[in-house]
Design an enzyme around this catalytic site. Sequence first.
Site, PDB file in Angstrom:
ATOM      1  CG  ASN A 107    -104.002  42.197 -99.405  1.00  0.00           C
ATOM      2  OD1 ASN A 107    -103.369  43.127 -99.196  1.00  0.00           O
ATOM      3  ND2 ASN A 107    -105.096  42.303 -98.698  1.00  0.00           N
ATOM      4  CB  SER A 136    -104.168  35.330 -94.021  1.00  0.00           C
ATOM      5  OG  SER A 136    -104.495  34.442 -92.781  1.00  0.00           O
ATOM      6  CG  ASP A 145    -109.648  40.931 -96.536  1.00  0.00           C
ATOM      7  OD1 ASP A 145    -108.560  41.379 -97.472  1.00  0.00           O
ATOM      8  OD2 ASP A 145    -110.131  41.651 -95.650  1.00  0.00           O
TER       9      ASP A 145
END
Length: 188
Positions: A107, A136, A145
């Site tokens: 991601n 990121s 995340d």
Amino acid sequence: MKRKLGILISGRGSNMQALVEGSRLPDAPYEVALVASDKPDAAGLVWATEHGIPTFAQSPKGMVKADYEAAIDSALRSAGVEAIALAGYMRLLSDDFVARWRGRIVNIHPSLLPLYKGLDTHQRAIDAGDSHGGCSVHLVTEELDGGEVLGQARVPILPGDTPAALAERVLAEEHKLYPRIVAEWLSR
């Protein structure tokens, strides 16, 4: 032989477009085998179709999450997908889905992880007085995340910056970072 990448989107898919463009470089280790969306009217699906990329769309409305994810999973596997890139896909994946694709989902997130997981990342960075925001690329795990960070790009926060202005500059860096990191990751 190029690895087959599936991309999940929810909207216009500008990061998806950057990944597709990256896949067309002569030394790219991947090709985009499928673009899938939870929104059948997503603008990114139109773009993908216009560029000859197979698409799959399934609205989750009225479906149990497990059934919805089974449909996405089936479409990815039918297309021969070996790895998944999330590109503006705004649904949380279940732990079961992540487990089935463990180590094969990445991601891009608009913050310098581990800072500012979740939403409103640019406002949070500005409010904290940070000198930089950024983005990121990380492996997807069951923790939001929270997976291993594979690469980052830093973007200065300017005096008087607004979340929208910072977001625009960060997005430009996302378009450079994501294809490069996905290529490196799939070359391992």
